[in-house]
Design a protein around this motif. Structure first.
Motif, PDB file in Angstrom:
ATOM      1  N   LEU A  85       0.703  -1.205  -0.037  1.00 32.81           N
ATOM      2  CA  LEU A  85       0.071   0.108   0.074  1.00 32.81           C
ATOM      3  C   LEU A  85       0.956   1.196  -0.087  1.00 32.81           C
ATOM      4  CD1 LEU A  85      -2.677  -1.311   2.638  1.00 32.81           C
ATOM      5  CD2 LEU A  85      -2.790  -0.799   0.188  1.00 32.81           C
ATOM      6  N   SER A  86       2.280   1.043  -0.237  1.00 31.83           N
ATOM      7  CA  SER A  86       3.132   2.295  -0.074  1.00 31.83           C
ATOM      8  C   SER A  86       2.753   3.439  -1.141  1.00 31.83           C
ATOM      9  CB  SER A  86       4.521   1.916  -0.348  1.00 31.83           C
ATOM     10  OG  SER A  86       4.493   1.347  -1.719  1.00 31.83           O
ATOM     11  N   GLU A  87       2.127   2.881  -2.123  1.00 29.92           N
ATOM     12  CA  GLU A  87       1.910   4.143  -3.242  1.00 29.92           C
ATOM     13  C   GLU A  87       0.506   4.201  -3.569  1.00 29.92           C
ATOM     14  OE1 GLU A  87       5.639   4.785  -6.183  1.00 29.92           O
ATOM     15  OE2 GLU A  87       5.232   2.770  -5.827  1.00 29.92           O
ATOM     16  N   ASN A  88      -0.297   3.912  -2.580  1.00 30.87           N
ATOM     17  CA  ASN A  88      -1.810   3.764  -2.808  1.00 30.87           C
ATOM     18  C   ASN A  88      -2.659   5.107  -2.234  1.00 30.87           C
ATOM     19  OD1 ASN A  88      -4.584   3.225  -2.252  1.00 30.87           O
ATOM     20  ND2 ASN A  88      -4.170   0.877  -2.817  1.00 30.87           N
ATOM     21  N   ALA A  89      -2.832   5.903  -3.197  1.00 26.31           N
ATOM     22  CA  ALA A  89      -3.521   7.283  -2.668  1.00 26.31           C
ATOM     23  C   ALA A  89      -4.713   7.285  -1.917  1.00 26.31           C
ATOM     24  CB  ALA A  89      -3.775   8.185  -3.889  1.00 26.31           C
ATOM     25  N   ASP A  90      -5.679   6.192  -2.163  1.00 22.51           N
ATOM     26  CA  ASP A  90      -6.939   6.215  -1.724  1.00 22.51           C
ATOM     27  C   ASP A  90      -6.671   5.705  -0.312  1.00 22.51           C
ATOM     28  OD1 ASP A  90      -8.123   6.498  -4.080  1.00 22.51           O
ATOM     29  OD2 ASP A  90      -8.489   4.572  -4.620  1.00 22.51           O
ATOM     30  N   PHE A  91      -5.697   4.726  -0.110  1.00 24.84           N
ATOM     31  CA  PHE A  91      -5.175   4.264   1.130  1.00 24.84           C
ATOM     32  C   PHE A  91      -4.760   5.581   2.213  1.00 24.84           C
ATOM     33  CE2 PHE A  91      -1.667   2.461   4.268  1.00 24.84           C
ATOM     34  CZ  PHE A  91      -2.612   2.165   5.176  1.00 24.84           C
ATOM     35  N   CYS A  92      -4.108   6.241   1.603  1.00 24.49           N
ATOM     36  CA  CYS A  92      -3.586   7.592   2.417  1.00 24.49           C
ATOM     37  C   CYS A  92      -4.612   8.443   2.522  1.00 24.49           C
ATOM     38  CB  CYS A  92      -2.588   8.230   1.352  1.00 24.49           C
ATOM     39  SG  CYS A  92      -1.579   9.527   2.106  1.00 24.49           S
ATOM     40  N   GLU A  93      -5.628   8.573   1.910  1.00 27.86           N
ATOM     41  CA  GLU A  93      -6.788   9.461   2.342  1.00 27.86           C
ATOM     42  C   GLU A  93      -7.635   8.879   3.392  1.00 27.86           C
ATOM     43  OE1 GLU A  93      -8.579   9.963  -1.650  1.00 27.86           O
ATOM     44  OE2 GLU A  93      -7.354  11.713  -2.194  1.00 27.86           O
TER      45      GLU A  93
END
Length: 682
Positions: A85-93
């Motif tokens: 998930l290191s480059e998953n923008a949805d997870f970051c949000e």
């Protein structure tokens, strides 16, 4: 500062983050799948939360479960490592919405740079040099071939959401473009859940050089010089170094400044890497930006003294970078060798199983001298002795699973010069004890001795060019064979010293007088006569002088000093002698007294069974596709089957024309190594 963080990853990178967090006084939470229940990162962390089954899409890729684990344990922030998930923008949000800090860049930067197509457009707008190619939607394999022809062969077919060499193929003609598109799209969908593909011009004789950037939320962005990652196999990095032996100061500055400009264009925060392809004239072209920590980050830490994980945590906590561009220096040279669970003697195919023995070289000064102190990046301060660092997530007894990346460890060396760092890496690889699975340590050890590596004249085609038929080991030349014969005779003598006390330490003369005499040593088809005497050792009449060793029976490594030259050997007992390994050389050395040697030469050699009419599964994996049917005539080079292992698809092709007699397996079957996939008529 955060009191507790969760590491949303596994293996060596999870352990790496835990080490820095522990040094900073931050408690850690690990997450794990069923396959990782007893993994090192779980044991190292202060707490651990179970996520689900071994498959990543049912465990490590489930962002909602990661967030639930944070709430359950009170973790205030998440470090994603790399991959998953290191480059998953949805997870970051989603983390932001839950009031949890993401230790990495903001969603805007992840979304802009994580998509390879979008990032190339933004790079061009920011004034960054880019590779010609097609960034639009590719409909199917036929469309891919048409575009590739328009761009001009050779081309690189790449997954838009890709990374780690997955979803990447080089095509030199229409047929390879069509097949490469299908394979890349399939791998991309399975690995990233995104099957978008783009095509760009493949730069011939390229070098892969990347710039490490670090930015805070106050507008400061610096580049921490470069890493060269040109030693690759199937677009997967194998050996990295920092700095590059190819760049000059002017090119380094230009690449660094363009990288910073790109980072600032998307308001980047945290650590990130801008990757370039560089041609033989030092023209450089943007490839992609990785909005995360890179696998090869240790070499940057070793030459700069900057702990990148610590700075990521501090930036996420709202702190300013403690240095500016003028403070960034290059101190010495660092090399990283990726130790993979793949068998170089079987075409580098993945290997799984239990680590029966795992004893990496001890971290710290290679000569055993104490360092005056240790810096935050694990480098000794106050001495010029070569340094060894080993980032790993396994221990003896650990299970290497088919579900995850095949990396076992990242073995790193530092020296004051490139030559010193290379020598240190070679020595460390020869001291690495790893048994139970196939692994690439012998191959990387051979690279460290290769003249092209030593000269720095490398490119991304190095492995394909120098090992076109794969790796069968390095052949010992006559002088090395003599030393191996002497070593085998000495070890055989030492192994009989039961009750005679320990062997003398290295640096003391090995007393040979008590059991001096002649031994006959067989290495492959070579017969060597070794004479052990008080004055030293002779092999086939050539005087090698005094030989010293600290080896004791039962040890799996030995160091032998031949005058000023010291060799480190892997030692494994076999019937009648030893299996000896160093520098990519792997030999069986049989040791006999002269009268027994005559009898040994009369012993018959067992022949291997004939399997030429069978297609055997080269590694444990899952059948993705059976491309032919029973009764079908296949031509040389025709695809027979596709096997997936460790997230990579492996295409098995016919070696010659044949008729398929039977196919006992089907798509979806799980196969063990050497399982019969199909039989051909004889």
């Amino acid at each position: 500062m955060f009191k507790k963080i969760l590491i949303a990853n596994r293996g060596e990178i999870a352990c790496r983050v835990i080490k820095t967090a522990r040094r900073m006084g931050i408690a850690t939470v690990a997450v794990y799948s069923d396959a990782d229940r007893d993994a090192m990162h779980v044991l190292m962390a202060d707490e651990a939360v179970h996520l689900g089954p071994p498959q990543a899409n049912q465990s490590y890729l489930l962002g909602d479960r990661i967030i639930a684990a944070c709430k359950e344990t009170g973790a205030e922030a998440v470090h994603p490592g790399y991959g998953f998930l290191s480059e998953n923008a949805d997870f970051c949000e989603k983390l932001e919405q839950a009031g949890i800090t993401f230790i990495g860049p903001k969603p805007k930067a992840i979304r802009a740079m994580g998509d390879k197509i979008t990032s190339k457009k933004l790079a061009a707008e920011a004034g960054v040099s880019t590779v010609p190619g097609f960034m639009g939607l590719i409909e199917d394999a036929g469309h891919a071939a048409k575009i590739a022809a328009e761009v001009g062969y050779p081309v690189m077919i790449k997954a838009s959401a890709g990374g780690g060499g997955k979803g990447m193929r080089i095509a030199w003609n229409d047929e390879e473009a069509r097949d490469g598109f299908d394979r890349s799209r399939s791998e991309a969908k399975n690995s990233f859940g995104d099957d978008r593909i783009f095509i760009e011009k493949f730069v011939e004789e390229p070098r892969h050089i990347e710039i490490q950037v670090l930015a805070d939320s106050f507008g400061t962005c610096v580049y921490l010089n470069e890493r060269e990652c040109s030693i690759q196999r199937r677009n997967q990095k194998v050996v990295e170094e920092a700095p590059s032996s190819f760049l000059d100061a002017e090119t380094r500055k230009a690449m660094g400044e363009q990288s910073v400009a790109l980072a600032k264009a998307v308001d980047y925060e945290s650590a990130g890497t801008v990757e370039f392809i560089v041609d033989k004239n030092r023209n450089f072209y943007f490839l992609e930006m990785n909005t995360r920590l890179q696998v090869e980050h240790p070499v940057t830490e070793l030459i700069t003294g900057v702990d990148l994980v610590e700075q990521m945590i501090r930036v996420a906590n709202g702190e300013k970078l403690p240095f500016t561009q003028d403070d960034v220096k290059i101190d010495g040279w660092a090399i990283e060798s990726r130790v993979y669970a793949e068998d170089p003697y079987r075409g580098f195919l993945p290997s799984i199983g239990r680590l029966k023995r795992y004893s990496p070289p001890e971290e710290g000064p290679l000569d055993g001298s104490p360092a005056s102190s240790t810096g935050p990046a694990g480098r000794a301060i106050g001495g010029g002795a070569p340094i060894v660092r080993n980032d790993t997530g396994v221990a003896e007894g650990s299970e290497i699973s088919m579900f995850y990346d095949p990396m076992i460890a990242k073995l790193c060396s530092w020296g004051e010069t490139r030559e010193a760092a290379t020598d240190a890496m070679a020595e460390a690889l020869d001291r690495f004890v790893l048994d139970g699975i196939g692994h690439n340590v012998p191959f990387v050890a051979a690279i460290m001795q290769h003249p092209r590596w030593r000269s720095g004249e490398i490119s991304t085609g190095f492995i394909a060019e120098e090992y076109p038929e794969g790796f069968d080991g390095t052949e010992a030349d006559a002088p090395m064979r003599a030393k191996l014969a002497a070593a085998a005779a000495i070890l055989a003598k030492a192994s009989k010293r039961r009750g005679a006390g320990p062997m003398p330490s290295l640096g003391e003369n090995l007393a040979l007088s008590r059991e001096s005499g002649r031994r006959i040593v067989f290495i492959d088809e070579h017969r060597l006569t070794v004479d052990l005497g008080e004055a030293g050792v002779t092999v086939d009449g050539v005087d090698l002088g005094k030989v010293e060793t600290d080896w004791q029976r039962g040890r799996r490594t030995a160091r032998l000093a031949f005058g000023e030259e010291t060799l480190s050997l892997r030692v494994d007992p076999i019937v009648g002698g030893f299996r000896l390994r160093l520098k990519g050389i792997d030999v069986d050395a049989k040791v006999y007294e002269p009268h027994l040697a005559k009898l040994a030469e009369l012993m018959p050699v067992k022949e291997a069974p004939d399997t030429s009419n069978l297609l055997l599964c080269p590694m444990p994996g899952v059948v993705v596709q059976i491309a032919v049917a029973e009764g079908e005539t296949v031509e040389a080079g025709q695809t027979l089957a596709v096997i997936e292992a460790m997230k990579m698809e492996n295409v098995l092709k016919a070696e010659h024309k044949a008729v398929v007699k039977s196919v006992p397996v089907k798509a979806g079957d799980s196969l063990a190594v050497d399982a019969v996939i199909m039989e051909f008529e004889t």
